[in-house]
Design an enzyme around this catalytic site. Sequence first.
Site, PDB file in Angstrom:
ATOM      1  N   GLU A  77      -0.686   2.847   2.720  1.00 62.13           N
ATOM      2  CA  GLU A  77      -0.577   3.544   1.508  1.00 62.13           C
ATOM      3  C   GLU A  77      -1.652   3.241   0.490  1.00 62.13           C
ATOM      4  OE1 GLU A  77       2.765   2.041  -0.687  1.00 62.13           O
ATOM      5  OE2 GLU A  77       3.092   3.626  -1.979  1.00 62.13           O
ATOM      6  N   LYS A  84       4.458  11.127  -1.526  1.00 63.75           N
ATOM      7  CA  LYS A  84       5.651  10.641  -1.517  1.00 63.75           C
ATOM      8  C   LYS A  84       6.677  10.978  -2.221  1.00 63.75           C
ATOM      9  CE  LYS A  84       6.170   5.378  -2.344  1.00 63.75           C
ATOM     10  NZ  LYS A  84       5.503   4.230  -2.805  1.00 63.75           N
ATOM     11  N   CYS A 138       5.990   4.110   2.337  1.00 59.07           N
ATOM     12  CA  CYS A 138       6.725   3.043   2.062  1.00 59.07           C
ATOM     13  C   CYS A 138       8.136   3.369   1.326  1.00 59.07           C
ATOM     14  CB  CYS A 138       6.046   2.270   0.754  1.00 59.07           C
ATOM     15  SG  CYS A 138       6.174   0.550   0.479  1.00 59.07           S
TER      16      CYS A 138
END
Lengths: 590, 590
Positions: B47, B129, B165
Amino acid sequence: VAESRNLRLALAQIDPTVGDVAGNARLIAEWIGRAGDAGAQLVVLPELCLSGYPPEDLLLREDFLDACRDELHNLAGAIEGIAALVGFPERVERTSAGPVDPLNDPVPPPAYNSLAVLADGEVRGIYRKLMLPNYGVFDEARYFEPGEESALIELSGVLAGLTICEDIWVPGTPESEEAAAGAVVILNSSASPYARAKGHVREEMIRERARTENAAFALCNTVGGQDELVFDGRSVVVAAGGEVLARAAQFREELLLCDLLLPAADRAPATDGADPGAVVLARLGPEAHPEGHLPQRLAEPLAEAPEVYEALICGLRDYVEKNGFERVVLGLSGGIDSALVALIAADALGPERVSAVVMPSPHSADETQSDARTIAANLGLELIEIPIEAAMEAYDQALGPSFDGTEPGLAEENIQARIRGNMVMALSNKFGWLVLTTGNKSEMSVGYATLYGDMAGGFAVIKDVLKTLVYDLVRDRNEREGQELIPSSVLDRAPSAELRPDQRDEDSLPPYEVLDRIIEGYVERDQGASELVAQGLPEDVVDEVIRMVDRAEYKRRQAPPGIRVSTKAFGRDRRLPITNRFGSMRALPR
Amino acid sequence: VAESRNLRLALAQIDPTVGDVAGNARLIAEWIGRAGDAGAQLVVLPELCLSGYPPEDLLLREDFLDACRDELHNLAGAIEGIAALVGFPERVERTSAGPVDPLNDPVPPPAYNSLAVLADGEVRGIYRKLMLPNYGVFDEARYFEPGEESALIELSGVLAGLTICEDIWVPGTPESEEAAAGAVVILNSSASPYARAKGHVREEMIRERARTENAAFALCNTVGGQDELVFDGRSVVVAAGGEVLARAAQFREELLLCDLLLPAADRAPATDGADPGAVVLARLGPEAHPEGHLPQRLAEPLAEAPEVYEALICGLRDYVEKNGFERVVLGLSGGIDSALVALIAADALGPERVSAVVMPSPHSADETQSDARTIAANLGLELIEIPIEAAMEAYDQALGPSFDGTEPGLAEENIQARIRGNMVMALSNKFGWLVLTTGNKSEMSVGYATLYGDMAGGFAVIKDVLKTLVYDLVRDRNEREGQELIPSSVLDRAPSAELRPDQRDEDSLPPYEVLDRIIEGYVERDQGASELVAQGLPEDVVDEVIRMVDRAEYKRRQAPPGIRVSTKAFGRDRRLPITNRFGSMRALPR
């Protein structure tokens, strides 16, 4: 044609203390009582006034949220003859079983940022803030779930919309829904922190909303200092056309009263949420107040320099009082920065609560030492003299074997500054005084200060004040006094740290006029080098200043808190990594 | 029956540096090359690896986001024969005119937290994300707009879902949508910071997701230190049934390779978003790799104490190297805390880069001084001796008139500690060494440390390590060495600050076993006094410790950063106001 009612509205611009839930409840009850005595039907109190703002991670503690809930119900139980809107953090009741495991689970926000409608001995309804600021100094997404509904109350037949701070900074929902549902006045409970000229901008914003929604607006802002933040108050009532009807003082508690002649609702809106988007939380029945004869209160806004100066006084006074210090102490060098801090301290606390320490070294000029004594005398401060030459010699001897063969330089200069820091801290430790540091924002930006030396202390009064503004504030204060509290020699002398013979700031730094422009761009507006150069600033100077600012991040991380007066202060406002290679390959400074 | 394809997957667990966009791009290109050389069809990188994580307010700078965009396209242009998923901050293009006015406008998040699909010389697609953590050490709502769509890529006929994540820590979207749309493997690009046992919990979480979604999961985690955070790596691949197929090392860079035999998609999903909720970003055509004969890589997880120890080594080494320090220096007292820091520094950097300073005062016991010398010798550190008695006398004399008539106490003790702090800082300033502080979390919690004294330095290696754990780590390190690197006398002696004759920590503090339990509850789990007392802890001790913890907030605010190893460290993790009256009416400590 709708019938008109007179609403006597009170905005209680109070100064609560973060965490002091019981004390804040007493303060709130006292001001609700005053509003009732003045004949108000409704009193609006500031955002989260029961907890203080911002409570930060106290909100993660269940016992804290429980205490807020209990005190809110105590407050409600005692209320009669008036309605009050009280800001408090409201625990989110979650249905999921078991505590959060911080190793495994995302942690949901613990609370709502809520406004309780208190009347008739009860909590009659709760509005939950919809718009949660999460930029600049705000971290509301960390703590709060957003509410889901706009909300109205009916008061003596008049419909009023409820909002909390950010709700009206973002145009549209909820105030537009509330106005569409019939609200003729929008009430706003705020904890809107100060920055230079922010009060004016806030007032212009609310005037624009009033015109857009064709409704009156009333904003009650908190007042006082909380660590780095200072809240300016300046609560305001505006008419639907945008006219300012009432304005409270800046930086002081005040009960702002205003009679508003408003149309009564021509139909009773549903309380069951049948009107989508806006619910009516409560119908409150006190008689409309007979049209009153209140004198109009329109506090005159402060001019530019006095406004910043009053912000600093307010922030310092509250830090000292809320943390229980009897006295403050600062090193007085004879330079302009410590002179300004001494002025502010004397004005904030009274000179009898301020000690000034003069700490001459062999590099101190007689003129600056003499100016320091003059300032202490002019302001009526206690003066303490502590020479540091013997301590300097002790360090020189102890470090002799390690430093053998090196030239005196920054290390030796820093030792002097740190000896002074230690002396002032020793007074603090011995007598319980708060140490004020005297560095300005220009120095803090480029790291022109000694960590554990002149940076040692509990509160950095002017750390968000650029050097050019330091001069403006001292000149303005002298002018308002009508005499030179700070001698003109202090204003005229070239700035120097006096850590080596004939040192001048401009040996190491660009002229402050240039430096401050670069800092305004780079630090306060996140502009990069090319953008600054495009504004006509010299490229080599821009590059060097940016390098210095970046390299000083580790020092600022260990600086005491100070009062935010700009739109971007160091601290909770500007959050940069220490380990950061953007711009160039850089090593940390020595 | 679906056809099966072999996918050779690479997880490039790298250690980027925040802000070093060009350097990170070179690092990423190098590891993509290695993955290609190993025959991988796809390589997943961590990330935000292009910017480093977390970039904090660098994200507010347009020139920073522009640099990331430019380097991403450079990277893409050079890619061939392999696909790569590269995390980067993607600027949000807004249509509204004019710059944001920080006095007037809410500041919208500047970026997406994005994952670029690089293949065939191009950026073939971007996933954004969806789940943005904003608790604990995370502030992603400050910086990022959430994405709006789950996303797949097709690789050699196999459908893979993309996640970043937090996306998979919250069960459900996007991984469930992606699996429902046909993804047989979910790829996750992470920057998941370390806390004790977090790696195990992360692996159990991903195994559970794999079983729930009936899909393989592959998580590539970043590794290395960034200011307070350390990332443990431990990238992992699990099969749809939850079996761990591959695991990388902790705290070290590694290219983790894994062959996955996966069913090919039986239908080509739409790329036009016709399948609601999940778009196919790209169809990538490299031939499926012939089923390989890769030896299985399953790194053995570290035991409890070595895991924390390695985290500290990793965090310290990266802080030193990324900030360009050649050498570190610390005060060695002969106590257990500085002994542990010396051990860690020697292991992290090599003893030839560590200087230890012994600074005896009249209150120093011969045995502790002797132990300090033994430790330095055992570890092979340079030893510097600086006696401080003469400096103590110089302060006594200078402060004599002010202190006249008072009893020696805390002020005098702090002077000693500050003289030592100044000596170590003088070495730092003269020679450019990084000063390591040696305070542990128990001390930092209750303020049993001197601001500008033993707290003076650039990096606080063990500030998140409780005293009881300090002992465990030293014992474990001695055991692993097979000899007493740290003499047993250091482990056995009652802890003392040695700032006055016969001083012992337990004169001022509860026994560390009790203190540490209270800190775990109050600091790390936000439990209040009544909750702690209900656990059997003595009420008076609980109250006193809470009072001490609260009063020390102002000291911690000026402490150097240190490495987070618990689920709640001081610093960016635990954010409390200094001005805070919750619990009791309190004054700041002296």
